[in-house]
Design a protein around this motif. Structure first.
Motif, short mmCIF file in Angstrom:
data_model
loop_
_atom_site.label_atom_id
_atom_site.label_comp_id
_atom_site.label_asym_id
_atom_site.label_seq_id
_atom_site.Cartn_x
_atom_site.Cartn_y
_atom_site.Cartn_z
N MET A 1 23.68 24.03 40.80
CA MET A 1 23.57 25.12 41.76
C MET A 1 24.93 25.58 42.25
SD MET A 1 20.35 23.55 43.93
CE MET A 1 20.08 24.92 45.05
N VAL A 2 25.91 24.68 42.23
CA VAL A 2 27.20 24.96 42.86
C VAL A 2 28.32 25.20 41.85
CG1 VAL A 2 29.00 23.95 44.32
CG2 VAL A 2 26.59 23.71 44.96
N VAL A 3 28.43 24.35 40.83
CA VAL A 3 29.59 24.40 39.93
C VAL A 3 29.70 25.74 39.18
CG1 VAL A 3 30.76 23.31 37.98
CG2 VAL A 3 29.66 21.89 39.72
N PRO A 4 28.61 26.29 38.59
CA PRO A 4 28.75 27.60 37.94
C PRO A 4 29.23 28.69 38.89
CG PRO A 4 26.73 26.55 37.23
CD PRO A 4 27.26 25.73 38.37
N VAL A 5 28.79 28.64 40.14
CA VAL A 5 29.23 29.63 41.13
C VAL A 5 30.71 29.45 41.42
CG1 VAL A 5 28.91 30.49 43.48
CG2 VAL A 5 26.93 29.75 42.15
N ALA A 6 31.13 28.20 41.62
CA ALA A 6 32.54 27.94 41.89
C ALA A 6 33.41 28.36 40.71
CB ALA A 6 32.74 26.45 42.19
N ALA A 7 32.91 28.15 39.50
CA ALA A 7 33.65 28.56 38.30
C ALA A 7 33.77 30.08 38.24
CB ALA A 7 32.96 28.02 37.05
N ALA A 8 32.67 30.78 38.50
CA ALA A 8 32.68 32.24 38.44
C ALA A 8 33.61 32.84 39.49
CB ALA A 8 31.27 32.78 38.63
N GLN A 9 33.72 32.20 40.65
CA GLN A 9 34.57 32.70 41.72
C GLN A 9 36.04 32.71 41.34
OE1 GLN A 9 33.66 30.30 45.15
NE2 GLN A 9 32.21 31.80 45.95
N GLN A 10 36.41 31.90 40.37
CA GLN A 10 37.81 31.81 40.00
C GLN A 10 38.34 33.12 39.41
OE1 GLN A 10 39.34 28.91 41.01
NE2 GLN A 10 37.25 28.62 41.75
N ILE A 11 37.49 33.89 38.73
CA ILE A 11 37.97 35.09 38.05
C ILE A 11 37.26 36.37 38.47
CG2 ILE A 11 38.75 33.82 36.02
CD1 ILE A 11 36.24 34.73 34.57
N SER A 12 36.18 36.27 39.22
CA SER A 12 35.44 37.47 39.64
C SER A 12 35.90 37.90 41.03
CB SER A 12 33.94 37.21 39.63
OG SER A 12 33.61 36.15 40.50
N ARG A 13 35.70 39.17 41.33
CA ARG A 13 36.22 39.71 42.59
C ARG A 13 35.14 40.37 43.45
NH1 ARG A 13 41.44 43.20 41.38
NH2 ARG A 13 41.84 42.68 43.55
N SER A 14 33.88 40.28 43.05
CA SER A 14 32.80 40.88 43.83
C SER A 14 31.58 39.99 43.75
CB SER A 14 32.45 42.27 43.31
OG SER A 14 31.83 42.20 42.03
N PHE A 15 30.66 40.19 44.67
CA PHE A 15 29.44 39.39 44.68
C PHE A 15 28.62 39.63 43.41
CE2 PHE A 15 24.89 39.04 45.64
CZ PHE A 15 24.83 37.72 46.06
N ALA B 1 42.17 27.24 35.29
CA ALA B 1 43.46 27.35 34.60
C ALA B 1 43.77 28.80 34.24
CB ALA B 1 43.46 26.48 33.35
N LEU B 2 42.72 29.57 33.96
CA LEU B 2 42.90 30.97 33.59
C LEU B 2 43.11 31.87 34.80
CD1 LEU B 2 42.72 33.01 31.18
CD2 LEU B 2 40.27 33.17 31.66
N ALA B 3 42.68 31.43 35.97
CA ALA B 3 42.67 32.29 37.15
C ALA B 3 44.07 32.66 37.63
CB ALA B 3 41.91 31.60 38.28
N ALA B 4 44.99 31.71 37.65
CA ALA B 4 46.33 31.98 38.17
C ALA B 4 47.06 33.05 37.37
CB ALA B 4 47.13 30.69 38.24
N PRO B 5 47.13 32.97 36.03
CA PRO B 5 47.77 34.05 35.27
C PRO B 5 47.11 35.41 35.46
CG PRO B 5 47.49 32.10 33.90
CD PRO B 5 46.73 31.86 35.15
N LEU B 6 45.77 35.41 35.57
CA LEU B 6 45.07 36.67 35.78
C LEU B 6 45.43 37.27 37.15
CD1 LEU B 6 41.47 36.03 34.40
CD2 LEU B 6 43.20 37.56 33.49
N ALA B 7 45.53 36.43 38.16
CA ALA B 7 45.87 36.92 39.49
C ALA B 7 47.27 37.52 39.50
CB ALA B 7 45.77 35.78 40.50
N LYS B 8 48.21 36.88 38.82
CA LYS B 8 49.58 37.41 38.76
C LYS B 8 49.62 38.73 38.00
CE LYS B 8 51.98 32.97 39.10
NZ LYS B 8 52.92 32.03 38.44
N ARG B 9 48.83 38.82 36.93
CA ARG B 9 48.80 40.06 36.16
C ARG B 9 48.23 41.20 36.99
NH1 ARG B 9 46.07 39.46 30.43
NH2 ARG B 9 47.77 37.92 30.36
N ARG B 10 47.17 40.91 37.77
CA ARG B 10 46.60 41.94 38.62
C ARG B 10 47.60 42.38 39.69
NH1 ARG B 10 40.97 38.67 39.50
NH2 ARG B 10 39.86 39.38 37.62
N ALA B 11 48.34 41.42 40.25
CA ALA B 11 49.33 41.76 41.27
C ALA B 11 50.42 42.66 40.71
CB ALA B 11 49.94 40.48 41.84
#
Length: 299
Positions: free
Chosen positions: A201-215, A261-271
């Protein structure tokens, strides 16, 4: 395919599909409310329902649903009104539920502690046609609530006071979230087990939050991850003879690690992209106001 030739695996895969859809669909609201461990507590209470099912010679899934719904409503009322003693009351409810399940199943003529293991950790070979029917009906209810009332449930999960000011029935919606979570536990217990259902119930949501930006994006991605790991874990358990629940949860954690691991590079690219569009100086850090990996979901 060999795996589809046996009736019990057909039932197991269908049950895994339903669990993969429903668990993250409810879990996203629990994560937003910072109640990630609520599913674990409901799983403890549902043990008593399983024991009653064996004692009364009825389907354990239906009996677990009734007991877990009662327990979930009690948890929500304790959360709302328990104040300083609430944690003690919840602890007694959790442990009492587990102890009651073990006692009742041993008092029954058809059950034993060995039977309890399949409900604690999941069991592919024990999913019957009756179980699949129960899982299907309960899953339909869960999706009807979590998708049909997503705007109201999201509002309550984000800010209860704001939701109350806008005229939403906050107490009723809180209870509905608790009941839906209880039903989800009953749906998932045959596949991942009562002790591991909270993770799905929790882990897939936490995983999705790493790269998604909306509900909406987080909801869709979490369900996709839940379905993928549930079917992959079920298939792996068939070919490698490993426990399905543990396999599914470990796969979900693996996806979480990969997306983190993928989230940090994506965040920098978006910035950088936002900075370049605004015409300002390039910067490696996140711009003020942008969501950091792992932050709560925004509408």
């Amino acid at each position: 395919m060999e795996i589809l030739e046996t009736a019990f695996m057909q039932r197991a895969l269908l049950a895994a599909l339903l669990v993969g859809i429903t668990a993250p669909a409810v879990g996203i609201y629990l994560v937003q409310r910072r109640q990630a461990l609520m599913g674990d507590g409901i799983g403890h209470v549902a043990m008593t329902g399983v024991g009653l099912g064996f004692l009364l010679s009825t389907n354990p899934i239906w009996m677990a649903t009734v007991v877990s719904v009662i327990g979930a409503v009690a948890m929500e009322l304790i959360r709302a009104y328990g104040k300083t003693r609430g944690d003690i009351a919840l602890a007694m409810l959790f442990y009492g539920g587990m102890a009651g399940g073990v006692l009742l199943i041993n008092l029954s003529d058809t059950g034993s502690t060995a039977n309890l293991g399949s409900f604690l950790f999941g069991s592919l070979s024990t999913v019957s046609d009756a179980d699949l029917t129960a899982i299907g009906v309960l899953a339909a209810f869960v999706m009807l609530v979590s998708v049909g009332l997503r705007r109201q449930l999201f509002a309550v999960s984000q800010d209860e006071e704001f939701a109350r000011v806008t005229g939403l029935p906050v107490r009723a919606l809180n209870l509905l979230i608790a009941v839906t979570a209880a039903v989800t536990v009953s749906v998932a217990m045959r596949v991942v087990g009562l002790l591991l259902v909270s993770a799905l119930m929790v882990v897939p949501v936490a995983a999705a939050q790493q790269i998604s930006r909306s509900f909406k994006a987080t909801f869709a991605l979490a369900v996709a991850i839940g379905v993928t790991v549930s079917l992959a874990g079920t298939t792996t358990s068939y070919y490698q003879d490993v426990p399905p629940g543990a396999t599914i949860v470990l796969l979900a954690i693996g996806v979480f690690i990969a997306l983190t691991a993928l989230a940090a590079p994506l965040a920098k690219r978006r910035a950088r992209a936002v900075t370049a569009t605004a015409g300002g100086p390039e910067c490696d850090s996140e711009l003020p106001g942008m969501r950091q990996p792992g932050d709560g979901v925004r509408a």
